[in-house]
Design an enzyme around this catalytic site. Structure first.
Site, short mmCIF file in Angstrom:
data_model
loop_
_atom_site.label_atom_id
_atom_site.label_comp_id
_atom_site.label_asym_id
_atom_site.label_seq_id
_atom_site.Cartn_x
_atom_site.Cartn_y
_atom_site.Cartn_z
N ASP A 253 20.00 -13.03 32.40
CA ASP A 253 19.13 -14.12 32.89
C ASP A 253 18.95 -15.15 31.77
OD1 ASP A 253 18.79 -13.55 35.75
OD2 ASP A 253 16.94 -12.56 35.63
N GLY A 296 26.25 -17.98 37.70
CA GLY A 296 26.33 -18.68 36.61
C GLY A 296 26.09 -17.92 35.22
N LYS A 297 26.04 -16.69 35.34
CA LYS A 297 25.47 -15.94 34.14
C LYS A 297 26.85 -15.56 33.16
CE LYS A 297 21.84 -14.05 36.72
NZ LYS A 297 21.36 -12.97 37.41
N VAL A 298 27.79 -15.18 33.68
CA VAL A 298 29.17 -14.51 32.88
C VAL A 298 30.15 -15.33 33.59
CG1 VAL A 298 30.21 -12.59 32.39
CG2 VAL A 298 28.03 -12.18 32.98
#
Lengths: 340, 340, 340, 340
Positions: A253, A296-298
């Protein structure tokens, strides 16, 4: 010899990844399929993180692998500069690592034991591993004492764990090279987003109850702000995740949090996760890294889920990385200094 | 280079358990907990089987680990006299081992592949591993030809697989040291209780359809009778089980079958099983070895369930046993000679 | 009351899908996510199979759900014309269904029981369910007697199970409406590709040993040929699979087998599978239906994997189908008549 | 219609446990085995909790079942007085329940979706369920605004969630009968021990960053202290746990925490947990309730682990309890009033 000492007779000995060389095994597994190839690919991605001189590595810990013989692996990852920040469950840091730093042990046990009998002897069970409940209460008490010695204000878990490292460093450690102490000495910040959900919680509640006018607090917002600061400072990042839980979600996050603060940061570029979790309940622990990319984190170029119980595969991955030696050229990021 | 050959470009290379020494890893894992200790204990029980000069070892194979890089492990277990009989799925023996003995390969693939596209190219997928369907049809055809060359009578699967080994031995093998050929040469019987549930089935059905007046049959009662004969002859036995399925159940049932024939035999004395199966559906694949003891099939002194995907742990167990060398003093049991 | 009868005091009662109406639950679950939606989608596909007047439905059974309370569901699927052929493990048909048809029972037990004690009382355990081993030996013996009464020649498992149904029908049944008897009466063929891997095996081996000059054989090639004949005759097919194992693979392979025999047949048009298996070991039990489509076996338009332990979800699916009543208009296919 | 609105076209509709009556199904399952019996036994224990007039019931939530169609079940448990306190992940409370209270929706999606495409459209994926990222940011923002409106001091998560309920109650709710609002109105305290590990975290970090001189903090020690106060006040307690994670561990630890504060309290008397977690990694999520009894946390007389994905079984349990109606006679505990 008491009945209790007969049951607590085989202490866990933590595996030493420098004592064997797993490279030929990993190399063979690259040519195979199924979990062996996932294992080799996880090793490969970890080596890529270590070779990428822009990449900061964040280790996340959930589950009880520290109690089960992997404690020295995590400490060695600090010692050999393979990690720049840690996000963990409170249990991994307090009940397991800090606990053994105080000189206590975990013991080999039996998953089929009679739990009523264990209860009557004050033995706690984690799957097939035992803990002496009386030792654990001494650990709670140390946290209580440390809290009592600090000034009345909000702390992030990182700040409090830093104080725990200092306490060990200043002569209270019975065991050398604990993770908590090495992190203190090497400026590696450790975050526990659910810090009170551990042995620390008992000591800290007692601290508040016994000092009703003058107590510290643990501000969980500060944790998230600080970890996001690390992400913003780091730029390129790689995640090495043991289990899932709050640590996994929390570190992922930070990318979104940075965005919300108006900072443009990259997704986590590398990510590996070792887990036995099942993805079908929609819990974060088990969610695939491909799913995290929808948020859109990893990034999905260098990611690998390794479905395995970590004690059986992690030693191979870290031994491989140790012997390849890419860590020797890595710079020290000293992220703890961000907060001084 | 065709689209198909681009996809089938990385052949699986089978791991060589003599090329690395896993003993220090296994020894470290004995001091740990969770799956690492289960792994070390499995190794220990396998070594006990090899050291026990009265013990015959029966290997059972279910799942596709032979396709995924473990094929040479099983062949080496024959080569180094670590096994006295084999019970397997038809796929392990025919579609995988015999198939590669004919010179064909398995290939590294992707579990997220577009299956429609694979279908259009005649590529079959097993999780993350590919097979050229055209090669597999040649394998079916070889079975058809072998069947056509044999006399019209009922065969056990063991007898038919013996003929397959002979066919390879007599000059048809393109790859040396396949399991099927080594078993033929070393008098190790191989049983496939559901033999037609494999590529063999296609060849054999064709054989019956094209020779309506003069065809062989596969008598599945004979398989059970013969495997029970092996159990009766062997006395003390140890089971090394990869996956569960029909092979696991079949070999366990020999104890009961011997009883029904009026022979007093011991339960299987040693048993290890590597599986990812979940015990909660009451299927035999996943039933614990403790459960098997309620049926009088498996003794509970030396038994270990190892919950792991086999490709990641099996190489460690067999490499450890190879390097400890207890196999060097084992006698050859030559159980195939029981049936001559 | 003996110790044994105290333990075997709660017989399993099989759930009756007509006694409750699951339609409103399934309809609500269509609007949800995760396994509830997979469950609703499985129901929907089953209803599509029943509505499609060209579609023949093949039920496959692996695991022990018949022992655990689902036995009447499968029998009712015949009674209400929801199934045209069955492929099963030997245990489901012989040890469970035929066993109860003889008047014996399964009992509620405890998965944490002391297996040594159970062994001493001749109680067999399947997870949390018990069987009286003495009853089971009577079941073995009935098979022995049936085999002794038949002429000396190769039988397919289908033929032998037909004889079992006839034996029950001719006055030997103690319980009405067993699957084996209903299948006999309704011309539904039942195939057990690994027939001897069951209680039947014990009786059949004894038959061969005690009649060394005059015994029948079970030809497993004939099973595959006959099931392929059913597939060729049926054209459009739907698969309703409980567990995986040999039955799943066997029925899927009929598409390929028909091709090899020069017959053009469609892939299985509909397919649902309820399983707790893990896909990561490359075993067929757990392989996804998408994977099967790479082999040309199953079409991907109407397929659903339902990851659940079947006893908890199957009653909802079949109750929904029962109350929707599409079965009332289905024609009877009488596939057993193909072999007369 | 945009591409995004085409993908987000099927909103999740939450199942209504009063719209069908699961009692006959549960009653039938009591006579079965495997998971169906575990399901029936879970129902039975929940009914025992509701009937026991001394028992306070604590619901714990981890995983994303609220997003997947179970949101109304949890709200109805408050409405029908089946629960006295809630411990949850931040996501369940903020990202899911509060989010829908603001008028936003979750959507049916596809677990095989192209995550890159979803990312480009600002659609977040949870397994097979979608969220509009733009909506979620409005949810973050509401938290930011609520935080800005509060005085500068440490809050427990319970206090902050109380303020969220008040905010909804005071005219900001777009959807009636959200869990957060019902809990506010009915004096049911909600605790999120890792509160910032959710959408709330984003709003709260922003709050601290934008108000550097005047911000609130979330004191995670206060959460543990307050939940322990509830346990001390309650005496007899029953746990109804969906998933594991921090909520499970946290609520179990209150027994120990009370002891450390010098209060003698009983272990949790009743406990059921629905989970897909695997116990072999030693993580708390999957640890059996028998294991918890070794720690003195949970009694073993009335405990049941139900290994299933909750969306498929939870509606049956709560519908059964709703229709049996034991909740009608339960007293209201109003534990929120402890903190006024």
């Amino acid at each position: 010899m008491t009945e209790k000492s007969k049951i607590l007779k085989n202490p866990i000995e933590h595996i030493d990844i420098s004592s064997f060389d797993s490279r030929p095994i990993i190399e063979s597994m690259q040519k195979m399929s199924f979990s062996s190839r996932d294992l080799a690919r996880s090793s490969d991605i970890f080596n890529k993180m270590l070779l990428d001189d822009k990449c900061s590595i964040i280790l996340t810990l959930a589950g009880s692998t520290s109690a089960a013989g992997c404690m020295k692996i995590y400490a060695d990852m600090i010692k050999y500069n393979m990690v720049d920040a840690i996000v963990a469950t409170g249990a991994s840091i307090v009940d397991m690592d800090f606990f053994e730093a105080m000189g206590f042990k975990h013991y080999q046990g039996d998953q089929y034991a009679d739990d009523k009998k264990l209860r009557s002897l004050y033995i706690d069970r984690i799957y097939d591993t035992y803990i002496d409940e009386e030792d654990l209460q001494k650990c709670d008490h140390a946290i209580f004492e440390i809290a009592n010695s600090l000034e009345n204000r909000p702390y992030s878990s990182r700040e409090f764990i830093y104080e725990m490292g200092k306490w060990l460093y200043e002569g209270n450690a019975k065991k050398k090279e604990s993770l908590v102490q090495l992190a203190y000495e090497n400026n590696i910040p450790i975050f526990c987003p659910a810090f009170t959900d551990s042995s620390a919680g008992f000591g800290l509640v007692k601290h508040q109850v016994e000092n009703p006018e003058n107590y510290l607090t643990i501000d969980s917002i500060a944790d998230f702000k600080e970890l996001t600061d690390v992400k913003i400072k780091a730029g390129t990042t790689g995640l090495f995740m043991i289990g899932g839980g709050v640590p996994k979600n929390f570190v992922q996050d930070t990318v979104i949090c940075a965005e919300i603060l108006g900072k443009e940061v990259d997704m986590h570029k590398y990510a590996i996760q070792i887990t036995v979790a099942d993805s079908r309940d929609g819990a974060c622990s088990s969610s695939t890294l491909k799913e995290a990319s929808s948020w859109g984190k990893v990034d999905v170029v260098y990611e690998q889920m390794l479905y395995a119980e970590a004690t059986s595969v992690l030693p191979l991955i870290v031994s491989d990385a140790y012997h390849r030696g890419h860590w020797k050229k890595r710079k020290h990021n000293n992220y703890s200094k961000l907060f001084k």
